[in-house]
Design an enzyme around this catalytic site. Structure first.
Site, PDB file in Angstrom:
ATOM      1  N   HIS A  89      -9.739   1.722   4.228  1.00  0.00           N
ATOM      2  CA  HIS A  89      -8.523   1.914   5.020  1.00  0.00           C
ATOM      3  C   HIS A  89      -8.793   2.957   6.109  1.00  0.00           C
ATOM      4  O   HIS A  89      -9.503   3.933   5.882  1.00  0.00           O
ATOM      5  CB  HIS A  89      -7.372   2.371   4.111  1.00  0.00           C
ATOM      6  CG  HIS A  89      -6.045   2.310   4.796  1.00  0.00           C
ATOM      7  ND1 HIS A  89      -5.668   3.249   5.732  1.00  0.00           N
ATOM      8  CD2 HIS A  89      -5.046   1.409   4.725  1.00  0.00           C
ATOM      9  CE1 HIS A  89      -4.466   2.920   6.190  1.00  0.00           C
ATOM     10  NE2 HIS A  89      -4.069   1.809   5.603  1.00  0.00           N
ATOM     11  N   SER A 115       2.914  -1.589  10.581  1.00  0.00           N
ATOM     12  CA  SER A 115       4.362  -1.605  10.846  1.00  0.00           C
ATOM     13  C   SER A 115       5.015  -2.956  10.540  1.00  0.00           C
ATOM     14  O   SER A 115       5.901  -3.404  11.267  1.00  0.00           O
ATOM     15  CB  SER A 115       4.650  -1.171  12.284  1.00  0.00           C
ATOM     16  OG  SER A 115       4.154   0.137  12.514  1.00  0.00           O
ATOM     17  N   GLY A 141       2.003   2.648  10.792  1.00  0.00           N
ATOM     18  CA  GLY A 141       2.996   3.702  10.631  1.00  0.00           C
ATOM     19  C   GLY A 141       3.649   4.155  11.926  1.00  0.00           C
ATOM     20  O   GLY A 141       4.277   5.209  11.974  1.00  0.00           O
ATOM     21  N   GLU A 164      -5.996  -4.335  10.538  1.00  0.00           N
ATOM     22  CA  GLU A 164      -4.993  -3.294  10.754  1.00  0.00           C
ATOM     23  C   GLU A 164      -5.372  -2.454  11.978  1.00  0.00           C
ATOM     24  O   GLU A 164      -6.104  -1.468  11.861  1.00  0.00           O
ATOM     25  CB  GLU A 164      -4.931  -2.366   9.535  1.00  0.00           C
ATOM     26  CG  GLU A 164      -4.507  -3.052   8.258  1.00  0.00           C
ATOM     27  CD  GLU A 164      -3.850  -2.073   7.297  1.00  0.00           C
ATOM     28  OE1 GLU A 164      -2.727  -2.366   6.861  1.00  0.00           O
ATOM     29  OE2 GLU A 164      -4.428  -1.017   7.012  1.00  0.00           O
ATOM     30  N   LYS A 203       0.169   4.270  -0.396  1.00  0.00           N
ATOM     31  CA  LYS A 203      -0.468   5.495   0.131  1.00  0.00           C
ATOM     32  C   LYS A 203      -0.175   6.669  -0.802  1.00  0.00           C
ATOM     33  O   LYS A 203      -0.143   6.472  -2.009  1.00  0.00           O
ATOM     34  CB  LYS A 203      -0.003   5.759   1.576  1.00  0.00           C
ATOM     35  CG  LYS A 203      -0.138   4.502   2.439  1.00  0.00           C
ATOM     36  CD  LYS A 203      -0.006   4.775   3.900  1.00  0.00           C
ATOM     37  CE  LYS A 203      -0.167   3.468   4.662  1.00  0.00           C
ATOM     38  NZ  LYS A 203      -0.189   3.636   6.092  1.00  0.00           N
ATOM     39  N   GLU A 257      -7.121   5.292   7.235  1.00  0.00           N
ATOM     40  CA  GLU A 257      -6.740   6.674   6.907  1.00  0.00           C
ATOM     41  C   GLU A 257      -7.846   7.366   6.120  1.00  0.00           C
ATOM     42  O   GLU A 257      -8.083   8.561   6.273  1.00  0.00           O
ATOM     43  CB  GLU A 257      -5.406   6.682   6.136  1.00  0.00           C
ATOM     44  CG  GLU A 257      -4.234   6.399   7.082  1.00  0.00           C
ATOM     45  CD  GLU A 257      -3.019   5.786   6.419  1.00  0.00           C
ATOM     46  OE1 GLU A 257      -2.984   5.679   5.175  1.00  0.00           O
ATOM     47  OE2 GLU A 257      -2.094   5.389   7.159  1.00  0.00           O
ATOM     48  N   ASN A 270       0.877  -1.176   0.000  1.00  0.00           N
ATOM     49  CA  ASN A 270       0.000   0.000   0.000  1.00  0.00           C
ATOM     50  C   ASN A 270       0.913   1.224   0.000  1.00  0.00           C
ATOM     51  O   ASN A 270       1.441   1.604   1.039  1.00  0.00           O
ATOM     52  CB  ASN A 270      -0.894  -0.036   1.253  1.00  0.00           C
ATOM     53  CG  ASN A 270      -1.727   1.226   1.395  1.00  0.00           C
ATOM     54  OD1 ASN A 270      -1.835   2.021   0.459  1.00  0.00           O
ATOM     55  ND2 ASN A 270      -2.329   1.410   2.567  1.00  0.00           N
TER      56      ASN A 270
END
Ligand code: PGA
Length: 264
Positions: free
Chosen positions: A100, A223, A182, A176, A11, A102, A9
């Site tokens: 996702h 991560s 991250g 996730e 991003k 985010e 991914n």
């Protein structure tokens, strides 16, 4: 049949198309054995470039499938800024990440929107990578609270999605936990295994099929890197990883593929 799936991914990276082709090329060069399926999800603007790179290297050892990071629920229409499932299919995209955290956080994506996107993507023949996972505040209350959060997300996101065997098989769930994304604070592998088993049970229930728990793919994301990927993928219940930061580094990608190769 492949055994593990490794999904990149990217991003909102990288800043130039040239760099995108470079990173994609490196992923294509990483020799991937048959039991590993790799998927690369660049930003929309680089999909075409990456697709043509893939076409030029039809025999590349690590032939990665292309994925998108989002999709709209309509194929065409007055929806400024959106990209529909048919457009993605026409580009040769096979997978799409939906929901996702985010996007849920920064773009206000709701479970109802995620649900519509999943329906449209599956209808167009795409494979869906549905992201679910709890925030830190929920995890602090314990595993049971995290499981309840994920259960609710799955029920809302997959509401009314056909339980037809062929369709259900095209749904991949990525667990996730938000606090692990991250941050370098990757989740405990044994907890991830337990959550993967739990998610598979939920899928059996939602898709009304006991076999769905065997057939479905559940990945971990948060991560993940070359060093820790095997800690997760060693478990049969964890079918792969969705990787952000580390997927942009050619050497890390290679390390992750190598680590998966050594698993039995
Ligand atoms: P990360 O991101 O690997 O950088 O933590 C994972 C993801 O958000 O999919």
């Amino acid at each position: 049949m492949f055994k593990k799936i490794l999904i990149a991914n990217w991003k909102e990276h990288p800043k130039s198309g040239r760099e995108a082709v470079k990173i994609f090329g490196a992923a294509m060069r990483a020799k991937t054995p048959k039991n590993i399926k790799t998927v690369v999800c660049p930003p929309f603007v680089y999909l075409e470039k990456c697709a043509s790179t893939a076409v030029r290297r039809p025999n590349a050892k690590g032939r990665a499938a292309l994925g998108a990071q989002d999709v709209f629920w309509k194929d065409e229409g007055p929806y400024t800024g959106e990209v529909g499932p048919a457009m993605l299919r026409a580009l040769g995209v096979a997978y799409v990440i939906i929901g996702h955290s985010e996007r849920r956080r920064w773009l206000g994506e709701t479970d109802a929107m995620v649900n519509k996107k999943i329906g449209a993507a599956l209808g167009a023949g795409l494979r869906v990578v549905l992201c679910v996972g709890e925030p830190a505040g929920v995890r602090k209350k314990g595993i049971a609270a995290a499981q309840k959060f994920v259960k609710d997300q799955l029920a809302k996101d997959l509401r009314g999605i056909s339980s037809d065997k062929k369709i259900a098989r095209r749904v991949v769930v990525a667990y996730e936990p938000i606090w692990a994304i991250g941050t370098g604070d990757s989740a405990d592998p044994a907890d991830v295994r337990a959550m993967a088993v739990f998610i598979k049970k939920q899928l059996s229930f939602l898709f009304k099929s006991p076999a769905a728990s065997r057939r479905s793919f559940v990945l971990y994301g948060g991560s993940v890197n070359g060093k820790n990927i095997a800690d997760y993928l060693q478990y049969e219940a964890v079918d792969g990883a969705l990787v952000g930061g580390a997927s942009l580094k050619a050497d890390e990608w290679k390390k992750m593929v190598e680590a998966i190769k050594t698993l039995r």
